[in-house]
Design an enzyme around this catalytic site. Structure first.
Site, PDB file in Angstrom:
ATOM      1  N   GLN A  70      21.603 112.529  54.576  1.00  0.00           N
ATOM      2  CA  GLN A  70      22.509 111.437  55.229  1.00  0.00           C
ATOM      3  C   GLN A  70      22.381 109.879  54.269  1.00  0.00           C
ATOM      4  OE1 GLN A  70      21.866 111.077  59.457  1.00  0.00           O
ATOM      5  NE2 GLN A  70      23.450 109.873  59.612  1.00  0.00           N
ATOM      6  N   ASP A  71      21.512 108.899  54.459  1.00  0.00           N
ATOM      7  CA  ASP A  71      21.309 107.570  53.948  1.00  0.00           C
ATOM      8  C   ASP A  71      19.887 107.984  52.663  1.00  0.00           C
ATOM      9  OD1 ASP A  71      20.056 107.659  56.095  1.00  0.00           O
ATOM     10  OD2 ASP A  71      21.025 105.619  56.178  1.00  0.00           O
TER      11      ASP A  71
END
Length: 241
Positions: A70-71
């Site tokens: 995701q990040d």
């Protein structure tokens, strides 16, 4: 040429395939956002030269497996451009501990003494976060600022121009991003996220690592060695370590 384009160079094979995105208005807006955040003192991770490290480590034609994150990690010294990975000497994050647990249960490979996944990347595992930057102590701070457009373009290009890849989609976010993948051309394995909050709901026991290698071998492609060398034997060239 924007500041980000001038400072960060995509690996040549990726630049030929997806570098056009760096010229679009989304990139210009993202570049302006990053400049503004740094101007007010925000600590942005990973360091600039490591933002595109996943592409440097795994050229386009060498990709065999794609793991979507995701990040980046938002702690000091954690993120270095590969999803789920941390530099040697940084404590192994909980999600990665669960990944190691599944590998041990699936393949009998003992847990390594570090969280550095570059050896996977160099074998053809693209460790791709959907968002490539974050701010210290602020998980998700750079979501919906433009990175998703670029990484969507990456996934769409792999889907269209390659064949027989394995996509490992862990959690609803990765699975949503992977909806464009043509499952007649590629093999997609899905499971809950390896986070301690969800790993017990089906990530542990998914056997994705053995299933990935079985798929590759059926296609005559060399499997991934999911074991990792001990920390004192790691090659950290180009890792920023």
């Amino acid at each position: 040429m924007t500041e980000v384009e001038a400072r960060i160079q995509l690996e040549p094979s990726w630049k030929a395939k997806v570098g056009d995105w760096l010229l679009c208005s989304q990139m210009q807006e993202l570049s302006a956002f990053l400049r503004q955040r740094k101007a007010v003192g925000a600590r942005v991770f990973p360091p600039g030269p490591q933002i595109f490290a996943a592409f440097d480590a795994t050229p386009f034609d060498q990709v065999k497996v794609v793991i979507l994150g995701q990040d980046p990690y938002h702690g000091e010294g954690q993120a270095h451009g590969l999803c789920f990975s941390v530099l040697p000497g940084v404590p192994v994050p909980p999600s990665l501990l669960n990944i190691y647990k599944e590998i041990q249960d699936d393949l009998g490979i003992a847990r390594p003494d570090h969280g550095y996944l570059m050896p996977w990347a160099r074998q053809g595992v693209l460790l791709l976060n959907a968002v490539l930057t974050v701010e210290q102590g602020r998980a998700g701070a750079h979501q919906n600022k433009g990175w998703e457009g670029f990484t969507d373009h990456v996934v769409e290009t792999l889907n269209r121009e390659r064949e027989g890849l394995v996509f490992l989609l862990w959690g609803s976010y990765a699975q949503s991003k992977g909806r464009v993948i043509d499952q007649a051309r590629h093999r997609v394995f899905k499971a809950p996220h390896p986070s301690p909050l969800s790993a017990h709901r089906g990530f542990l026991g998914c056997q994705h690592f053995s299933k990935t290698n079985a798929h590759l071998q059926r296609r005559g492609i060399s499997p991934i060695d999911w074991s990792l060398p001990p920390r004192n034997e790691l090659d950290t060239t180009s890792a920023g370590a």
